[in-house]
Design a protein around this motif. Sequence first.
Motif, PDB file in Angstrom:
ATOM      1  N   VAL A 135       0.851  -1.190   0.000  1.00  0.00           N
ATOM      2  CA  VAL A 135       0.000   0.000   0.000  1.00  0.00           C
ATOM      3  C   VAL A 135       0.888   1.242   0.000  1.00  0.00           C
ATOM      4  N   LEU A 136       0.632   2.122  -0.940  1.00  0.00           N
ATOM      5  CA  LEU A 136       1.372   3.374  -1.058  1.00  0.00           C
ATOM      6  C   LEU A 136       0.413   4.521  -0.759  1.00  0.00           C
ATOM      7  N   ILE A 137       0.914   5.555  -0.087  1.00  0.00           N
ATOM      8  CA  ILE A 137       0.070   6.700   0.246  1.00  0.00           C
ATOM      9  C   ILE A 137       0.791   7.990  -0.118  1.00  0.00           C
ATOM     10  N   ALA A 138       0.070   8.884  -0.795  1.00  0.00           N
ATOM     11  CA  ALA A 138       0.608  10.200  -1.138  1.00  0.00           C
ATOM     12  C   ALA A 138      -0.547  11.194  -1.216  1.00  0.00           C
ATOM     13  N   ASN A 139      -0.227  12.455  -1.044  1.00  0.00           N
ATOM     14  CA  ASN A 139      -1.243  13.493  -1.207  1.00  0.00           C
ATOM     15  C   ASN A 139      -1.471  13.787  -2.685  1.00  0.00           C
ATOM     16  N   ASP A 140      -0.375  13.932  -3.437  1.00  0.00           N
ATOM     17  CA  ASP A 140      -0.453  14.311  -4.850  1.00  0.00           C
ATOM     18  C   ASP A 140       0.006  13.155  -5.732  1.00  0.00           C
ATOM     19  N   ILE A 141      -0.951  12.394  -6.233  1.00  0.00           N
ATOM     20  CA  ILE A 141      -0.622  11.233  -7.067  1.00  0.00           C
ATOM     21  C   ILE A 141      -0.150  11.648  -8.459  1.00  0.00           C
ATOM     22  N   TYR A 142      -0.396  12.904  -8.821  1.00  0.00           N
ATOM     23  CA  TYR A 142      -0.063  13.358 -10.176  1.00  0.00           C
ATOM     24  C   TYR A 142       1.325  13.970 -10.271  1.00  0.00           C
ATOM     25  N   ASP A 143       2.144  13.795  -9.247  1.00  0.00           N
ATOM     26  CA  ASP A 143       3.550  14.170  -9.347  1.00  0.00           C
ATOM     27  C   ASP A 143       4.145  13.419 -10.543  1.00  0.00           C
ATOM     28  N   PRO A 144       4.838  14.106 -11.450  1.00  0.00           N
ATOM     29  CA  PRO A 144       5.391  13.454 -12.651  1.00  0.00           C
ATOM     30  C   PRO A 144       6.232  12.221 -12.355  1.00  0.00           C
ATOM     31  N   ARG A 145       6.901  12.191 -11.209  1.00  0.00           N
ATOM     32  CA  ARG A 145       7.762  11.043 -10.891  1.00  0.00           C
ATOM     33  C   ARG A 145       6.957   9.788 -10.582  1.00  0.00           C
ATOM     34  N   PHE A 146       5.648   9.935 -10.381  1.00  0.00           N
ATOM     35  CA  PHE A 146       4.787   8.778 -10.116  1.00  0.00           C
ATOM     36  C   PHE A 146       4.168   8.223 -11.402  1.00  0.00           C
ATOM     37  N   ALA A 147       4.483   8.809 -12.537  1.00  0.00           N
ATOM     38  CA  ALA A 147       3.814   8.448 -13.791  1.00  0.00           C
ATOM     39  C   ALA A 147       3.913   6.947 -14.086  1.00  0.00           C
ATOM     40  N   THR A 148       5.108   6.381 -14.006  1.00  0.00           N
ATOM     41  CA  THR A 148       5.287   4.955 -14.273  1.00  0.00           C
ATOM     42  C   THR A 148       4.704   4.108 -13.151  1.00  0.00           C
ATOM     43  N   LEU A 149       4.924   4.526 -11.922  1.00  0.00           N
ATOM     44  CA  LEU A 149       4.442   3.789 -10.756  1.00  0.00           C
ATOM     45  C   LEU A 149       2.930   3.636 -10.777  1.00  0.00           C
ATOM     46  N   ARG A 150       2.218   4.672 -11.210  1.00  0.00           N
ATOM     47  CA  ARG A 150       0.749   4.622 -11.225  1.00  0.00           C
ATOM     48  C   ARG A 150       0.232   3.448 -12.048  1.00  0.00           C
ATOM     49  N   GLY A 151       0.944   3.097 -13.123  1.00  0.00           N
ATOM     50  CA  GLY A 151       0.512   2.019 -13.998  1.00  0.00           C
ATOM     51  C   GLY A 151       0.525   0.649 -13.338  1.00  0.00           C
ATOM     52  N   TYR A 152       1.275   0.505 -12.243  1.00  0.00           N
ATOM     53  CA  TYR A 152       1.368  -0.781 -11.551  1.00  0.00           C
ATOM     54  C   TYR A 152       0.426  -0.855 -10.342  1.00  0.00           C
ATOM     55  N   CYS A 153      -0.354   0.203 -10.114  1.00  0.00           N
ATOM     56  CA  CYS A 153      -1.139   0.286  -8.882  1.00  0.00           C
ATOM     57  C   CYS A 153      -2.639   0.425  -9.143  1.00  0.00           C
ATOM     58  N   LEU A 154      -3.413  -0.060  -8.186  1.00  0.00           N
ATOM     59  CA  LEU A 154      -4.840   0.228  -8.129  1.00  0.00           C
ATOM     60  C   LEU A 154      -4.967   1.592  -7.464  1.00  0.00           C
ATOM     61  N   LEU A 155      -5.490   2.565  -8.191  1.00  0.00           N
ATOM     62  CA  LEU A 155      -5.579   3.930  -7.679  1.00  0.00           C
ATOM     63  C   LEU A 155      -6.890   4.107  -6.909  1.00  0.00           C
ATOM     64  N   ILE A 156      -6.782   4.563  -5.674  1.00  0.00           N
ATOM     65  CA  ILE A 156      -7.963   4.746  -4.828  1.00  0.00           C
ATOM     66  C   ILE A 156      -7.939   6.167  -4.263  1.00  0.00           C
ATOM     67  N   GLU A 157      -8.907   6.962  -4.691  1.00  0.00           N
ATOM     68  CA  GLU A 157      -8.947   8.360  -4.250  1.00  0.00           C
ATOM     69  C   GLU A 157      -9.755   8.524  -2.971  1.00  0.00           C
ATOM     70  N   PHE A 158      -9.161   9.197  -2.000  1.00  0.00           N
ATOM     71  CA  PHE A 158      -9.852   9.568  -0.765  1.00  0.00           C
ATOM     72  C   PHE A 158     -10.197  11.053  -0.839  1.00  0.00           C
ATOM     73  N   LYS A 159     -11.437  11.361  -0.486  1.00  0.00           N
ATOM     74  CA  LYS A 159     -11.899  12.747  -0.554  1.00  0.00           C
ATOM     75  C   LYS A 159     -12.218  13.265   0.839  1.00  0.00           C
TER      76      LYS A 159
END
Length: 233
Positions: A135-159
Amino acid sequence: MYTAWALKHKPRSLTEVVGNEEAIQKFKDWIKSWDKNIPKKRAAFLHGPPGIGKTVCVEALAHDLSMELVEKNASDYRTAEMVERFAGLASQYGTLFGGKRMILLDELDGVTGTADKGGVRAVIEVVKESQCPVVLIANDIYDPRFATLRGYCLLIEFKKPTVLEVVRRLKEICKREGIVAEDEALKFVAQRSGRDVRSAINDLQALAQGKKRLAYEDVSWLAERDRKEVIFN
């Protein structure tokens, strides 16, 4: 002895977590899918504003399912070697007594600073090979350095939860602390916090210190908090 209420009243079960029912259910379903086989997405990436319960949700679910939670602040593990030493080994080996394990890398935003020495690349390699949920946690998932990492993850947005949901939590805490609080006072605290549950609880503790009753007049001077917002939002 002083104890922060945000820690003292931290949820131990998912039933106590404020708001985000849809995100929590999605996360719970993903964790339970590991009971059948290793899912296509070996990591879940929880993202959203600070103070709304992302980390608490992970800890509470691990408690509910009696899972071993191996938890670290990712910002303390910026180099590839350090990430591999912690998460790599933990993701490949079972628990001492054969139970289920979950790995949590919190505050992943901290890995993307100028001191990052291959940390994000190492996280990707851990995710690709992991034999247990990561499980990975971040405030800003759209940081450019996460671009590749996002493709390997199930993205779950908390509001952010609603004001009513925050008020409901504040009422529960007041009851436990023996404080009679006016609804308007708690609503004001929730609004001023920007619907940040952790901030609202901290404000409540400061405002209610030494009191048994909390009226609107006791909180009406509370100012709004200055906050950063990412440009995407």
